[in-house]
Every structure is written in structure tokens, then in C-alpha cells.
Design a protein around this motif. Sequence first.
Motif, PDB file in Angstrom:
ATOM      1  N   SER A 257       0.808  -1.206   0.000  1.00  0.00           N
ATOM      2  CA  SER A 257       0.000   0.000   0.000  1.00  0.00           C
ATOM      3  C   SER A 257       0.842   1.256   0.000  1.00  0.00           C
ATOM      4  O   SER A 257       0.305   2.358  -0.083  1.00  0.00           O
ATOM      5  N   ALA A 258       2.171   1.122   0.095  1.00  0.00           N
ATOM      6  CA  ALA A 258       3.039   2.293   0.170  1.00  0.00           C
ATOM      7  C   ALA A 258       2.910   3.150  -1.083  1.00  0.00           C
ATOM      8  O   ALA A 258       2.821   4.373  -0.995  1.00  0.00           O
ATOM      9  N   ILE A 259       2.917   2.541  -2.248  1.00  0.00           N
ATOM     10  CA  ILE A 259       2.753   3.263  -3.505  1.00  0.00           C
ATOM     11  C   ILE A 259       1.695   2.536  -4.323  1.00  0.00           C
ATOM     12  O   ILE A 259       1.875   1.372  -4.685  1.00  0.00           O
ATOM     13  N   ARG A 260       0.619   3.209  -4.622  1.00  0.00           N
ATOM     14  CA  ARG A 260      -0.433   2.596  -5.422  1.00  0.00           C
ATOM     15  C   ARG A 260      -0.033   2.612  -6.889  1.00  0.00           C
ATOM     16  O   ARG A 260       0.742   3.462  -7.336  1.00  0.00           O
ATOM     17  N   PHE A 261      -0.578   1.649  -7.641  1.00  0.00           N
ATOM     18  CA  PHE A 261      -0.256   1.556  -9.057  1.00  0.00           C
ATOM     19  C   PHE A 261      -1.437   1.002  -9.825  1.00  0.00           C
ATOM     20  O   PHE A 261      -2.366   0.438  -9.258  1.00  0.00           O
ATOM     21  N   GLY A 262      -1.400   1.203 -11.131  1.00  0.00           N
ATOM     22  CA  GLY A 262      -2.466   0.711 -11.991  1.00  0.00           C
ATOM     23  C   GLY A 262      -1.944   0.472 -13.390  1.00  0.00           C
ATOM     24  O   GLY A 262      -0.809   0.844 -13.723  1.00  0.00           O
ATOM     25  N   VAL A 263      -2.781  -0.145 -14.214  1.00  0.00           N
ATOM     26  CA  VAL A 263      -2.358  -0.570 -15.545  1.00  0.00           C
ATOM     27  C   VAL A 263      -3.427  -0.233 -16.574  1.00  0.00           C
ATOM     28  O   VAL A 263      -4.627  -0.350 -16.298  1.00  0.00           O
ATOM     29  N   GLU A 264      -2.977   0.167 -17.756  1.00  0.00           N
ATOM     30  CA  GLU A 264      -3.830   0.297 -18.940  1.00  0.00           C
ATOM     31  C   GLU A 264      -3.389  -0.765 -19.939  1.00  0.00           C
ATOM     32  O   GLU A 264      -2.197  -0.858 -20.267  1.00  0.00           O
ATOM     33  N   GLU A 265      -4.326  -1.571 -20.416  1.00  0.00           N
ATOM     34  CA  GLU A 265      -4.034  -2.609 -21.402  1.00  0.00           C
ATOM     35  C   GLU A 265      -4.777  -2.308 -22.704  1.00  0.00           C
ATOM     36  O   GLU A 265      -5.957  -1.975 -22.690  1.00  0.00           O
ATOM     37  N   GLU A 266      -4.079  -2.451 -23.829  1.00  0.00           N
ATOM     38  CA  GLU A 266      -4.663  -2.204 -25.148  1.00  0.00           C
ATOM     39  C   GLU A 266      -4.813  -3.515 -25.906  1.00  0.00           C
ATOM     40  O   GLU A 266      -3.916  -4.369 -25.869  1.00  0.00           O
ATOM     41  N   PHE A 267      -5.934  -3.667 -26.611  1.00  0.00           N
ATOM     42  CA  PHE A 267      -6.250  -4.903 -27.313  1.00  0.00           C
ATOM     43  C   PHE A 267      -6.645  -4.609 -28.760  1.00  0.00           C
ATOM     44  O   PHE A 267      -7.212  -3.554 -29.049  1.00  0.00           O
ATOM     45  N   PHE A 268      -6.386  -5.574 -29.641  1.00  0.00           N
ATOM     46  CA  PHE A 268      -6.915  -5.540 -30.998  1.00  0.00           C
ATOM     47  C   PHE A 268      -8.221  -6.323 -31.052  1.00  0.00           C
ATOM     48  O   PHE A 268      -8.389  -7.328 -30.350  1.00  0.00           O
ATOM     49  N   VAL A 269      -9.118  -5.869 -31.913  1.00  0.00           N
ATOM     50  CA  VAL A 269     -10.367  -6.591 -32.195  1.00  0.00           C
ATOM     51  C   VAL A 269     -10.182  -7.330 -33.513  1.00  0.00           C
ATOM     52  O   VAL A 269      -9.733  -6.741 -34.505  1.00  0.00           O
ATOM     53  N   VAL A 270     -10.499  -8.628 -33.532  1.00  0.00           N
ATOM     54  CA  VAL A 270     -10.329  -9.429 -34.742  1.00  0.00           C
ATOM     55  C   VAL A 270     -11.632 -10.153 -35.069  1.00  0.00           C
ATOM     56  O   VAL A 270     -12.444 -10.450 -34.188  1.00  0.00           O
ATOM     57  N   ASP A 271     -11.816 -10.419 -36.354  1.00  0.00           N
ATOM     58  CA  ASP A 271     -12.962 -11.187 -36.814  1.00  0.00           C
ATOM     59  C   ASP A 271     -12.771 -12.651 -36.431  1.00  0.00           C
ATOM     60  O   ASP A 271     -11.697 -13.228 -36.638  1.00  0.00           O
ATOM     61  N   ALA A 272     -13.822 -13.277 -35.889  1.00  0.00           N
ATOM     62  CA  ALA A 272     -13.701 -14.651 -35.410  1.00  0.00           C
ATOM     63  C   ALA A 272     -13.433 -15.633 -36.536  1.00  0.00           C
ATOM     64  O   ALA A 272     -12.780 -16.665 -36.319  1.00  0.00           O
ATOM     65  N   ALA A 273     -13.899 -15.346 -37.743  1.00  0.00           N
ATOM     66  CA  ALA A 273     -13.723 -16.279 -38.857  1.00  0.00           C
ATOM     67  C   ALA A 273     -12.408 -16.054 -39.590  1.00  0.00           C
ATOM     68  O   ALA A 273     -11.634 -16.984 -39.799  1.00  0.00           O
ATOM     69  N   THR A 274     -12.146 -14.816 -39.978  1.00  0.00           N
ATOM     70  CA  THR A 274     -10.941 -14.535 -40.776  1.00  0.00           C
ATOM     71  C   THR A 274      -9.699 -14.334 -39.913  1.00  0.00           C
ATOM     72  O   THR A 274      -8.590 -14.454 -40.391  1.00  0.00           O
ATOM     73  N   ARG A 275      -9.885 -14.015 -38.661  1.00  0.00           N
ATOM     74  CA  ARG A 275      -8.829 -13.673 -37.697  1.00  0.00           C
ATOM     75  C   ARG A 275      -8.120 -12.364 -38.038  1.00  0.00           C
ATOM     76  O   ARG A 275      -7.073 -12.053 -37.483  1.00  0.00           O
TER      77      ARG A 275
END
Length: 389
Positions: A26-44
Amino acid sequence: MRIEGGTELSIRSGESPSSVGGGAGSAIRFGVEEEFFVVDAATREAVPAAAAVVRGAEGRLGSRVCGEITKLQLEARSEPCDTAADLYAQLVEGRVAVAEAAEAQGLRVVASGTPVLGKVIPPPITEGPRQDRGTATFRGLHDELGICAVHVHVNMPDRDRAVLISNHLRPHLPVLIALAANSPYWAERDTGYSSWRTVTWQRWPVAGPPPYFSSAEQYDAFVGTLLDAGALVDRGTIFWDIRLSAHQPTLEVRVADMPTTAEESAALAALVRALVVVAGQAVDGGDPGPVVAAELMRLAYWRAARDGLGGHGVDVHSGQLRPAGELADELLRLAEPVLADLGELDLVADWRRRLATDGDGATRQRRAAEQRGRLTDVVDHLVAHTSPR
């Protein structure tokens, strides 16, 4: 908590977040941002459907999910956390929410630094006045903006102290690139690099390792110079791999490719926070940080991006070429006392052992392709390990 291959890390599925990763976390709080790609389920293939996925996930995540600069991407982020266990739980929640929202649309989400398949050059840019100013400013640089990273925020309200801590973190950046390397493919081909995202990002006028600064006043003055020169749209487009957040009292480390698994993101964030604590101890002792030549940093970045964790890296203190694994182990030893105090040493050590056994993310992507010679198998591999369900 599992990394692919079935080996458990120190935060196990079903374990109460409050039961692990405690101590002085708890001494230093932290957090994360994650980025994702969106892909078509059939063609990928990567597809410009991020807005629909964001809408579907907002009911569960609220403001913790949003769109990105291109329509191919979205972002899920955590709230500030005290422990890596709390952080991991939020990363899992975010990944499950966006994965389920994507599936409801016949889509999938993948965690990778670059898209594997799809016509992504140039990517479709999200509309809006700020985005239009960015296109007018950066022009052809937007053609290769379809890249994803993980950003670690560490609470740091004292801006002068944050700048000096950045000086200490700066030499560690090439090793963090190697540890998180997860972008070998670009434009449907193998680039020969482990982190192609790192290579493409270096073209921007304000990217890569930050300069060495002696104070927040000097930092702000140089940012003013960049604004006057038209190299920034606003302070939110300072794309250095370490920066003072424009909106939060945090120091943001944004050097790493987007990791495939939530476990890896949590371990990386825990390591970054520990390195911030180590750097803060040095700053409090009167050490403003080592001066490393920009030319040597550029060389170390290139080698880390090319080789990842499986080859060699440049020791920025000596200039010598050394096995990347050795450099990674030295970095972990530096952070070890703080990680032990925070109760997060096992988490990071298990991550390092798994990287030694299975390889970095780029190695795992290539292994998936080699089995049948199909890039669609790489996307399937990423889909399977992005959401921990």
C-alpha cells in the motif's frame, strides 16, 4: 493464476486477492492500462469494430473501458491498486468483459503489440477534433499507428521527485522491452524482430526514452518547446516511454508491448513498481540518476527490439553486448528486496522462470505459426490466452 503451459504463479485462480501480495504494497499505489486488438472470429483479421466491443463492455466496466486512436483497438484499465493481487483481479475482470463483449458481436480480442492479420496500413483512425489535429500534425506517421502497449502508472505526486526517478528508470527500459517483447508480425509477415512495435514507435518526434532532466521545471520547459515547435498535439501526446501523466499524479512507464496474458501484465507492473521504489530510495539519498548517452540508449533499444529475451542486449552502462537473460536477471536482482517486502517476489520470479522455459511472447507467437505454417494459428493462440477463462 496460470501462464500458458499450466504452471501456476503465486496468485492462484480462486484465491482471495487480499491473501497474497500484501506486505508494504500500500506504500505506492499503481495501476495498468491494457490495449487490445479486435479481430474477426472467422478470418482472424484485425477489424475496425472496437466501438461495438466498448459499448458491450461498458455495462460491466464503466469508464474502465474506452476506444483508442484507431478503430482496431480498445483499452481496458484498472483502478489504482495496493497489491499485485488486486491488480491481477482487475485485469482479469477487464479481459473477460471485453472478450465476452467481442464474442457477442462475432468478434474476438487479442493481446499483442502488433496485429498479425488484416489490412492495417493505414489503420482507420477514430473520428474527432483531437484525432483530426493529430492527423494534420503527424501525417504519414498515423499510417502505422495500429500498435498496442501496456502502460503502468505509479502514484508519484511530487513531480520533481518523479523526474529524478525517471532518470534512474531510463537505463532499465531496453531490458523491459526484451522481457515483454510480443510483436514479431507486421503486415502479415514475420519482421525478424521480437518487438516490431518498438521499432515503428521510434519514428515519432516525441517517443522512446525520455531525455535526462534535473527538475520538473526543466521537464515542463522542454515540453513547452515541443508544443511551440508543433511536435505535440497537446500534453497527452508526449509519447516518451516514461512520462509524467498529463491527468493523474503518476509516473507512467509505457515502454512494453502488450503482454499476451493477464499474469504477465501483473508481473511486469509489479516489477516496474519495485524499480520505482528502488529509484526513489536512490533519489532520497541524493542521487539524481546515471547519465546514459542517447546514442547508446538507441542502440540498446534496437538490439532489445530485435532479439527480445532470447538473444543479446546492450549493457547501457558498459556498452558491451551481453545475453539478454543475464541483463534481465540483474534487473530482477535489483528489484528483489523491494519485491520481497511487498510480498510479490514469487510472482515476478515465477514469470521470469516461465519466460526462460517457454520464451518471450514473440517466441510463443512464432511457435504457434511453425506448427502448421499458418498465421491464423497465431491469432488463435493469442485469443486463447488473452482472456483467462
